[in-house]
Design a protein around this motif. Structure first.
Motif, PDB file in Angstrom:
ATOM      1  N   ASN A  89      -8.131   1.363  -4.757  1.00  0.00           N
ATOM      2  CA  ASN A  89      -7.754   2.730  -4.450  1.00  0.00           C
ATOM      3  C   ASN A  89      -8.752   3.247  -3.424  1.00  0.00           C
ATOM      4  OD1 ASN A  89      -5.543   3.234  -6.351  1.00  0.00           O
ATOM      5  ND2 ASN A  89      -7.108   2.880  -7.892  1.00  0.00           N
TER       6      ASN A  89
ATOM      7  N   VAL B   9      -6.732  -5.288  -6.496  1.00  0.00           N
ATOM      8  CA  VAL B   9      -6.204  -3.922  -6.549  1.00  0.00           C
ATOM      9  C   VAL B   9      -7.311  -2.978  -6.087  1.00  0.00           C
ATOM     10  CG1 VAL B   9      -5.314  -2.089  -8.049  1.00  0.00           C
ATOM     11  CG2 VAL B   9      -4.659  -4.461  -8.463  1.00  0.00           C
TER      12      VAL B   9
ATOM     13  N   PHE C 134      -5.121   9.549   0.358  1.00  0.00           N
ATOM     14  CA  PHE C 134      -5.286   8.678  -0.809  1.00  0.00           C
ATOM     15  C   PHE C 134      -4.336   7.500  -0.660  1.00  0.00           C
ATOM     16  CE2 PHE C 134      -3.690   7.120  -4.856  1.00  0.00           C
ATOM     17  CZ  PHE C 134      -4.873   6.683  -5.417  1.00  0.00           C
ATOM     18  N   ALA C 135      -4.825   6.275  -0.952  1.00  0.00           N
ATOM     19  CA  ALA C 135      -3.992   5.072  -0.869  1.00  0.00           C
ATOM     20  C   ALA C 135      -4.259   4.171  -2.070  1.00  0.00           C
ATOM     21  CB  ALA C 135      -4.275   4.314   0.426  1.00  0.00           C
ATOM     22  N   HIS C 136      -3.192   3.590  -2.584  1.00  0.00           N
ATOM     23  CA  HIS C 136      -3.276   2.589  -3.649  1.00  0.00           C
ATOM     24  C   HIS C 136      -2.797   1.267  -3.055  1.00  0.00           C
ATOM     25  CE1 HIS C 136      -3.129   0.769  -7.601  1.00  0.00           C
ATOM     26  NE2 HIS C 136      -1.926   0.313  -7.300  1.00  0.00           N
ATOM     27  N   TYR C 137      -3.609   0.206  -3.221  1.00  0.00           N
ATOM     28  CA  TYR C 137      -3.342  -1.093  -2.605  1.00  0.00           C
ATOM     29  C   TYR C 137      -3.286  -2.158  -3.689  1.00  0.00           C
ATOM     30  CZ  TYR C 137      -4.252  -5.189   0.384  1.00  0.00           C
ATOM     31  OH  TYR C 137      -4.175  -6.400   1.024  1.00  0.00           O
ATOM     32  N   GLU C 138      -2.279  -3.032  -3.622  1.00  0.00           N
ATOM     33  CA  GLU C 138      -2.156  -4.164  -4.543  1.00  0.00           C
ATOM     34  C   GLU C 138      -1.809  -5.408  -3.746  1.00  0.00           C
ATOM     35  OE1 GLU C 138       0.543  -3.580  -7.767  1.00  0.00           O
ATOM     36  OE2 GLU C 138      -0.436  -1.731  -8.419  1.00  0.00           O
TER      37      GLU C 138
ATOM     38  N   GLY D 117       0.733   5.676  -0.503  1.00  0.00           N
ATOM     39  CA  GLY D 117      -0.208   6.781  -0.579  1.00  0.00           C
ATOM     40  C   GLY D 117       0.338   8.071  -0.018  1.00  0.00           C
TER      41      GLY D 117
ATOM     42  N   LYS E 104       0.864  -1.176   0.000  1.00  0.00           N
ATOM     43  CA  LYS E 104       0.000   0.000   0.000  1.00  0.00           C
ATOM     44  C   LYS E 104       0.901   1.226   0.000  1.00  0.00           C
ATOM     45  CE  LYS E 104      -3.341   0.267   3.089  1.00  0.00           C
ATOM     46  NZ  LYS E 104      -4.185   0.633   4.249  1.00  0.00           N
TER      47      LYS E 104
END
Length: 174
Positions: free
Chosen positions: A151, A149, A139-143, A106, A104
């Motif tokens: 956001n 996936v 804001f966070a981007h998770y994979e 962000g 993660k």
């Protein structure tokens, strides 16, 4: 092969152990680090590392980029869909219990003036007031290694409700 409903033991020991270390780098930077080890009696073991760099842009405004890495082993009872045999006592196809890793990344921003953003009289309680203390936007981007996936945008608001006022402070709100 037939599909079966998830069947798991009724009891689960969970043992997490973590450590935090915050390091101030001058007057405007703070590095927050966190490590956690997790173990349970279902066979899951995990490691999580998080870092956040808090940048004090001004006395009221903070930016904080962050990163989190997580890895875990599979539970003893995990099997992918349609690989479960009906003779097994316990089984699941829940990918949260599979062996996986995730990341993660962000950025957050926080606005928190020393005396709050706004103060107002409570409409429900006499001689009480509320203070709007802080607002956060993140804001966070998770994979995840299984292909998931996501956001996320989060807004946080912090309020403070005071228990009472001196007459001097109460007059300032009028």
């Amino acid at each position: 092969m037939d599909s079966y409903v998830e069947q798991l033991p009724n009891f689960r020991y969970k043992i997490p152990v973590g450590i935090r270390h915050n390091w101030s780098i001058g007057s405007r930077l703070l590095l927050r680090n966190h490590y956690r080890y997790y173990w349970d009696n279902w066979g899951v073991q995990s490691h999580t590392i998080k870092s956040e760099l808090v940048i004090k842009a001004s006395s009221n405004l903070r930016l904080y980029p962050f990163y989190r890495y997580h890895t875990q082993t599979s539970a003893n009872y995990f099997g992918e869909h349609k690989t479960i045999v009906s003779t097994q006592n316990y089984f699941t196809s829940d990918f949260d219990l599979s062996g996986l890793s995730s990341q993660k990344i962000g950025l957050g921003i926080s606005y928190a003036p020393t005396f709050g953003v706004k103060k107002w009289k409570s409409i429900f309680r006499k001689n009480k007031a509320s203070t709007f203390k802080e607002i956060n936007l993140r804001f966070a981007h998770y994979e995840r290694s299984d292909g998931f996936v996501a956001n996320a945008v989060t807004i946080g608001i912090k309020f403070n409700i005071q228990n009472g006022f001196s007459k001097t402070n109460w007059k300032k709100l009028k």
